[in-house]
Design an enzyme around this catalytic site. Structure first.
Site, PDB file in Angstrom:
ATOM      1  N   GLU A  42      55.854  18.530  10.989  1.00 44.74           N
ATOM      2  CA  GLU A  42      55.397  19.410  12.075  1.00 44.74           C
ATOM      3  C   GLU A  42      55.852  18.736  13.352  1.00 44.74           C
ATOM      4  O   GLU A  42      55.361  17.672  13.706  1.00 44.74           O
ATOM      5  CB  GLU A  42      53.878  19.567  12.046  1.00 44.74           C
ATOM      6  N   CYS A  59      51.084  20.120  20.768  1.00 48.04           N
ATOM      7  CA  CYS A  59      52.314  20.725  20.239  1.00 48.04           C
ATOM      8  C   CYS A  59      52.350  22.209  20.570  1.00 48.04           C
ATOM      9  O   CYS A  59      53.404  22.824  20.517  1.00 48.04           O
ATOM     10  CB  CYS A  59      52.389  20.510  18.739  1.00 48.04           C
TER      11      CYS A  59
HETATM   12  P1  NAP Z   1      56.301  10.205  17.540  1.00 53.19           P
HETATM   13  O1  NAP Z   1      56.680   9.297  18.627  1.00 53.19           O
HETATM   14  O2  NAP Z   1      57.354  11.020  16.914  1.00 53.19           O
HETATM   15  O3  NAP Z   1      55.559   9.316  16.434  1.00 53.19           O
HETATM   16  C1  NAP Z   1      55.150   9.829  15.186  1.00 53.19           C
HETATM   17  C2  NAP Z   1      55.365   8.763  14.099  1.00 53.19           C
HETATM   18  O4  NAP Z   1      56.760   8.582  13.849  1.00 53.19           O
HETATM   19  C3  NAP Z   1      54.821   7.399  14.463  1.00 53.19           C
HETATM   20  O5  NAP Z   1      54.273   6.802  13.312  1.00 53.19           O
HETATM   21  C4  NAP Z   1      56.058   6.654  14.920  1.00 53.19           C
HETATM   22  O6  NAP Z   1      55.880   5.281  14.741  1.00 53.19           O
HETATM   23  C5  NAP Z   1      57.117   7.207  13.970  1.00 53.19           C
HETATM   24  N1  NAP Z   1      58.472   7.121  14.509  1.00 53.19           N
HETATM   25  C6  NAP Z   1      58.880   7.403  15.778  1.00 53.19           C
HETATM   26  N2  NAP Z   1      60.222   7.290  15.876  1.00 53.19           N
HETATM   27  C7  NAP Z   1      60.676   6.929  14.644  1.00 53.19           C
HETATM   28  C8  NAP Z   1      61.972   6.683  14.091  1.00 53.19           C
HETATM   29  N3  NAP Z   1      63.095   6.790  14.828  1.00 53.19           N
HETATM   30  N4  NAP Z   1      62.063   6.355  12.786  1.00 53.19           N
HETATM   31  C9  NAP Z   1      60.950   6.258  12.028  1.00 53.19           C
HETATM   32  N5  NAP Z   1      59.685   6.485  12.488  1.00 53.19           N
HETATM   33  C10 NAP Z   1      59.555   6.823  13.784  1.00 53.19           C
HETATM   34  O7  NAP Z   1      55.236  11.276  18.025  1.00 53.19           O
HETATM   35  P2  NAP Z   1      53.940  11.108  18.918  1.00 53.19           P
HETATM   36  O8  NAP Z   1      54.243  10.509  20.233  1.00 53.19           O
HETATM   37  O9  NAP Z   1      52.918  10.431  18.190  1.00 53.19           O
HETATM   38  O10 NAP Z   1      53.492  12.615  19.114  1.00 53.19           O
HETATM   39  C11 NAP Z   1      54.086  13.418  20.049  1.00 53.19           C
HETATM   40  C12 NAP Z   1      54.999  14.457  19.424  1.00 53.19           C
HETATM   41  O11 NAP Z   1      54.388  15.049  18.298  1.00 53.19           O
HETATM   42  C13 NAP Z   1      55.311  15.611  20.344  1.00 53.19           C
HETATM   43  O12 NAP Z   1      56.684  15.887  20.340  1.00 53.19           O
HETATM   44  C14 NAP Z   1      54.520  16.792  19.795  1.00 53.19           C
HETATM   45  O13 NAP Z   1      55.045  18.020  20.095  1.00 53.19           O
HETATM   46  C15 NAP Z   1      54.504  16.458  18.338  1.00 53.19           C
HETATM   47  N6  NAP Z   1      53.357  17.035  17.665  1.00 53.19           N
HETATM   48  C16 NAP Z   1      53.545  18.091  16.826  1.00 53.19           C
HETATM   49  C17 NAP Z   1      52.464  18.682  16.210  1.00 53.19           C
HETATM   50  C18 NAP Z   1      52.679  19.842  15.279  1.00 53.19           C
HETATM   51  O14 NAP Z   1      51.783  20.199  14.568  1.00 53.19           O
HETATM   52  N7  NAP Z   1      53.848  20.427  15.242  1.00 53.19           N
HETATM   53  C19 NAP Z   1      51.175  18.195  16.426  1.00 53.19           C
HETATM   54  C20 NAP Z   1      51.013  17.109  17.267  1.00 53.19           C
HETATM   55  C21 NAP Z   1      52.123  16.531  17.868  1.00 53.19           C
HETATM   56  P3  NAP Z   1      56.721   4.229  15.608  1.00 53.19           P
HETATM   57  O15 NAP Z   1      56.409   4.543  17.029  1.00 53.19           O
HETATM   58  O16 NAP Z   1      56.236   2.944  15.101  1.00 53.19           O
HETATM   59  O17 NAP Z   1      58.168   4.425  15.272  1.00 53.19           O
END
Ligand code: NAP
Length: 510
Positions: free
Chosen positions: A247, A284
């Site tokens: 998601e 999101c």
């Molecule tokens: P994020 O930075 O993508 O982090 C999510 C997870 O992915 C973390 O565990 C992060 O850990 C890991 N991660 C990040 N980059 C990575 C990479 N290159 N390789 C492997 N793992 C990686 O997201 P966030 O800041 O927590 O949340 C914000 C985003 O989530 C927004 O874009 C929002 O729109 C989206 N979101 C979507 C929904 C939905 O239901 N569609 C709901 C809530 C949020 P590390 O930082 O340790 O890498």
């Protein structure tokens, strides 16, 4: 040993002690334990799994004060939001428990043999079974509802899967607390505490290691498009590829008609400003793109919306990374010729991670030519596009996949609104009429997930009890002796569940 620290978003200071980044050996051990526990948990009857989910929910309520203090320190969400999210998290657990009690979620289908058919047909009985150990990646913006025992974990546990969570590095103490509460309740079941595993990390290697663990059979991910896509590629490139339910980000386009502006322009601006600024825009479902008629009324609306955003509270962002990415996006958007910043406030220079609600205004031509304006600005920033109403129907088909699409129209504009709704339904998971996309009701009819890039699989929802389907796999039994069939498929229907028997729904014995 590599370590990392979480930071208090209000002050920017360390929020607690350093946590150790999981090593390859830690991940291998956690995956192996999850696989062993799966062999026990998948055999626990659904109604006993339901009791465990309710017990976890009750234990969360008992730990309310500790949860509020821990989450607030790491995520700065405040009591009201944390209490609301706690209620939702507990309701999710109870919702899955009710589903398990009813039992029909296994979609049992029985088709009797027909030796007289051409060709003769065997007896077939089909049921959904748990997939295996599931990896769950939690995002920073829903520490409870999408956290360690949030929607993905609750759905996987309900399905009979064990879970290996990769906690978000912004909230390690929160992750630890939820894992401890859930494991204490799971320890009282035949599955054991190891049904839930938690690893920490803030490097891409840790995330990749979790997805690559051979025991893992599916991934539930909530987060950014960049991270989700990177991990989706890892899941697909495994020797044995596995389903990756990501998601991801979404722009949630919102379209306003001339009639809606004439009827209630100020009300829409008030609701929209609240929806954009809520939670510092870190949802999101935040309305990131707003399409308004290119008219005097449309320009007046843009002005009113900008004023309301200038009056909205300055939001606290969840972490330094989100602030950094948002500041970069803001700068890039400032450079787009033909896009103007309509709000007046500068971002505060205070300590901590803060951003002022901001509105950019542009025209349809600039929007069509600038890829920057179609990027997610994760935070309280939205883009308003002045365009002709007829153009909006075309734009709706060219925006790519989103979680939601919203229409504000007057009752007599059904021809325009109907065409727009039809276009949107091809590209989003949820079409909203005269409302706002933030605030996702957790009910079975909710659809949270749309075409890529909002989700990596548009076939399922990440919210509501239908999300359990992501963690279940159909198996058919052909001419199987009664005694070797799962209880859900036995002729006597010992669980009393509703099944589809020779095309007819029935909860009776055969
Ligand atoms: P994020 O930075 O993508 O982090 C999510 C997870 O992915 C973390 O565990 C992060 O850990 C890991 N991660 C990040 N980059 C990575 C990479 N290159 N390789 C492997 N793992 C990686 O997201 P966030 O800041 O927590 O949340 C914000 C985003 O989530 C927004 O874009 C929002 O729109 C989206 N979101 C979507 C929904 C939905 O239901 N569609 C709901 C809530 C949020 P590390 O930082 O340790 O890498």
């Amino acid at each position: 040993m590599s370590t990392f620290t979480a930071f208090n978003p209000r002050t920017g200071d360390a929020a607690g002690p350093a946590f150790a980044e999981a090593t390859a050996a830690d991940i291998a051990s956690a995956a192996s334990r999850a696989a062993s526990a799966f062999e026990q948990w998948r055999r626990v009857p659904a109604r006993d799994r339901a009791k465990a989910l309710r017990a976890i929910g009750n234990a969360l309520i008992d730990a309310r004060d500790q949860i509020i203090a821990t989450v607030d320190l790491e995520a700065a969400l405040g009591d009201t939001r944390i209490n609301g999210e706690l209620a939702r998290t507990v309701a999710q657990l109870h919702g899955f428990a009710d589903l398990l009690d009813q039992g029909a979620y296994v979609e049992a289908i029985i088709d009797s043999a027909n030796p007289a058919a051409t060709p003769p047909r065997p007896e077939l009985r089909r049921v959904l079974q748990p997939l295996g150990p599931v990896a769950v990646f939690t995002p920073s913006n829903f520490p409870l509802a999408y956290g360690v025992i949030g929607g993905d974990t609750a759905g996987a546990l309900a399905a009979g899967c064990s879970v290996l969570v990769k906690g978000h590095p912004s909230q390690p103490a929160t992750s630890e607390l939820f894992a401890r509460i859930a494991r204490a309740e799971l320890a009282k079941t035949a599955g054991g505490a190891d049904v839930l595993q938690l690893v920490h990390g803030r490097t891409p290697e840790t995330g990749r290691g979790v997805v690559n663990a051979p025991e893992i059979q599916a991934v539930g991910f909530t987060g950014s498009v960049a991270a989700g896509r990177a991990l989706f590629n890892v899941a697909s490139a495994r020797p044995e590829p596995i389903p990756f339910y990501g998601e991801l980000g979404s722009l949630n386009p919102l379209f306003i008609s001339p009639g809606a502006l004439a009827e209630r322009s100020a009300d829409i601006a008030t609701g929209l400003a609240a929806s954009i600024a809520m939670g510092a825009g870190q949802f999101c479902t935040k309305p990131g793109l707003i399409f308004v008629p290119d008219s005097d009324a449309g320009r007046e609306f843009a002005h009113t919306l900008a004023s309301k955003l200038d009056a909205a509270p300055i939001g606290v962002l969840l972490n330094e990374n989100i602030r950094h990415l948002l500041a970069n996006r803001m700068q890039a958007t400032m450079l787009v010729q033909g896009a103007t910043c309509a709000t007046d406030r500068d971002w505060p220079a205070d300590a901590g991670f803060r951003a002022a609600p901001t509105l950019f205004v542009t025209d349809a031509t600039t929007f069509a030519e600038s890829s920057e304006l179609r990027e997610e600005h994760f935070g309280p920033i939205s883009i308003l596009v002045l365009s002709e109403p007829d153009q909006m129907k075309v734009i709706a088909t060219e925006l790519g996949g989103h979680l939601t699409g919203t229409i504000h129209a007057a009752a007599d504009e059904t021809a325009w609104a109907g065409a727009l709704a039809d276009a949107l339904a091809q590209h989003v998971g949820r079409v909203i009429w005269n409302g706002f996309p933030t605030g996702v009701a957790v009910v079975p009819a909710m659809q949270h997930g749309g075409p890529y890039p909002s989700s990596t699989s548009s076939l399922h929802s990440a919210v509501g009890t239908t999300s359990i389907r992501r963690f279940l796999r159909p198996v058919a039994f052909q001419n199987m002796p009664e005694a070797l069939l799962p209880a859900e498929l036995q002729s006597s229907n010992p669980l009393g569940i509703e099944r589809l028997v020779n095309g007819v729904r029935s909860a009776s014995a055969l």
